[in-house]
Scaffold this motif. Structure first.
Motif, PDB file in Angstrom:
ATOM      1  N   ASP A 292       0.866  -1.180   0.000  1.00  0.00           N
ATOM      2  CA  ASP A 292       0.000   0.000   0.000  1.00  0.00           C
ATOM      3  C   ASP A 292       0.905   1.232   0.000  1.00  0.00           C
ATOM      4  O   ASP A 292       1.734   1.410   0.893  1.00  0.00           O
ATOM      5  CB  ASP A 292      -0.876  -0.020   1.264  1.00  0.00           C
ATOM      6  N   ALA A 295       1.408   3.191   3.217  1.00  0.00           N
ATOM      7  CA  ALA A 295       1.898   2.483   4.414  1.00  0.00           C
ATOM      8  C   ALA A 295       2.963   3.251   5.214  1.00  0.00           C
ATOM      9  O   ALA A 295       2.855   3.362   6.441  1.00  0.00           O
ATOM     10  CB  ALA A 295       2.397   1.099   4.037  1.00  0.00           C
ATOM     11  N   ALA A 301      -0.697   1.130   9.848  1.00  0.00           N
ATOM     12  CA  ALA A 301      -0.187   0.156   8.867  1.00  0.00           C
ATOM     13  C   ALA A 301       0.069  -1.213   9.507  1.00  0.00           C
ATOM     14  O   ALA A 301       0.580  -1.323  10.619  1.00  0.00           O
ATOM     15  CB  ALA A 301       1.088   0.680   8.233  1.00  0.00           C
ATOM     16  N   ASP A 305       0.758  -4.438   4.731  1.00  0.00           N
ATOM     17  CA  ASP A 305       0.687  -3.183   3.958  1.00  0.00           C
ATOM     18  C   ASP A 305       1.998  -2.876   3.249  1.00  0.00           C
ATOM     19  O   ASP A 305       2.009  -2.192   2.226  1.00  0.00           O
ATOM     20  CB  ASP A 305       0.325  -2.008   4.876  1.00  0.00           C
ATOM     21  N   THR A 323      -7.926  -1.168   1.541  1.00  0.00           N
ATOM     22  CA  THR A 323      -7.140  -1.205   2.770  1.00  0.00           C
ATOM     23  C   THR A 323      -7.252  -2.573   3.420  1.00  0.00           C
ATOM     24  O   THR A 323      -8.356  -3.128   3.516  1.00  0.00           O
ATOM     25  CB  THR A 323      -7.574  -0.107   3.768  1.00  0.00           C
TER      26      THR A 323
END
Length: 353
Positions: A292, A295, A301, A305, A323
């Protein structure tokens, strides 16, 4: 992600990747985005500077910089895939006539050497196929529609004789004169003071109803979004990380980046305390992003992530968020105190109305 809507789809972006070549390096500005736009709706695309909002809409209207190109994906409008357009002639079938754009700086859109009447009338003649007195009368009507008074006098004036807010109205009149189906508003109120901003937003709302427009707003200002949008797409680092109806994103946002944006709203600040700001900086888009993108700046996080990019998780029929916190096995997290109160108040308001 398949959204269930009662309205018909007017534009569909699928798996879009846009890259720019800069000094021998490749920057991926749009990272595999899919998004549908529905007829008659008002969609706001929100995110901080550099998140890819303007690049995304420029690709819809064929205004990407020379060093930018679509590396993957499609943008479907009517029978056309706009990513296949390669010449200016192709784009002229769409730009203005079908999809028009209002930019944030009206002075760059207006010709200082032509009267504003003539600039609007050119579009009326070109796109509405009117001539002479009919074109003139239509131009005056458009000036009235965008809230200009004393239109015969104003028709003969030049851009420098207008204030910033008035010039923005003229740029909107030129866009409407093209009779578009989709109107893109790229930060249309950024350069204006707060009272004028409110007037321009109300004007755009009125024009949307009068002309049956589908509108896309590009903005970093969530206050603007609340006033104009039916639906919100939140962008971060070239990706759409949350999408839903305005009340869903505002009062039931699920992505920590959405929470951070909402926490930055001045009305959520506590008296005597510093306003919230998102720590850290967005990622370097020259490098491949693992996991992500948010993150490293995300206090919530998880380990995953940093390793795997999250898919869209379904929150409701119209609300999705990327998410890992929405995964069934994810730990439950406590929202920031100010957001809990904000969400509760919003849900209460929605329930009462």
């Amino acid at each position: 992600m398949e959204e269930i809507q009662t309205k018909s789809r007017i534009l569909s972006i699928q798996n879009l990747v846009i890259q720019f070549k800069l000094r021998g390096q490749v920057l991926t500005a749009i990272r595999n985005i899919s998004l549908d736009l529905y007829k008659g709706e008002s969609l706001a695309i929100v995110g901080e500077s550099g998140s890819g909002k303007s690049v995304l809409v420029k690709s819809i209207i064929g205004l990407l910089e020379k060093n930018g190109s679509v590396a993957q994906g499609s943008i479907l409008y009517k029978e056309d895939d706009l990513t296949k357009f390669s010449t200016e002639k192709d784009w002229l079938k769409i730009r203005g006539k079908e999809i028009a754009m209002v930019t944030q700086d009206p002075m760059t859109s207006l010709n200082p050497l032509k009267t504003i009447g003539k600039q609007i009338e050119e579009c009326v003649i070109l796109h509405q196929k009117l001539q002479g007195k009919e074109a003139y009368q239509r131009t005056l009507q458009l000036l009235k529609d965008v809230g200009i008074h004393d239109v015969e006098k104003r028709y003969k004036q030049y851009p420098h004789e207008f204030s910033g807010g008035m010039r923005q109205r003229i740029v909107i009149a030129i866009a409407i004169a093209c009779n578009p189906k989709i109107l893109i508003c790229d930060e249309p109120t950024t350069a204006l003071d707060v009272t004028i901003q409110a007037q321009i937003l109300q004007l755009l709302k009125n024009l949307q109803q009068k002309y049956g427009l589908t509108t896309i707003y590009i903005t970093h200002d969530l206050g603007v979004v609340a006033k104009v949008a039916d639906r919100i797409a939140v962008m971060y680092a070239g990706d759409i990380i949350e999408v839903g109806q305005t009340h869903e994103v505002f009062f039931n946002g699920k992505h920590p980046y959405t929470w951070a944006l909402l926490s930055s709203l001045p009305q959520l600040g506590a008296k005597g305390e510093e306003l919230y700001s998102i720590k850290g900086t967005p990622p370097n888009l020259f490098k491949e992003i693992k996991g992500d993108a948010f993150a490293p700046r995300n206090p919530y996080a998880l380990k995953i992530d940093f390793e795997e990019r999250p898919p869209f998780f379904k929150v409701s029929e119209t609300h999705y968020a990327k998410t890992w916190l929405l995964h069934p096995n994810a730990p439950k997290v406590e929202l920031p105190q100010n957001l809990q109160a904000f969400f509760e108040e919003g849900r209460r308001f929605a329930h009462e109305h």
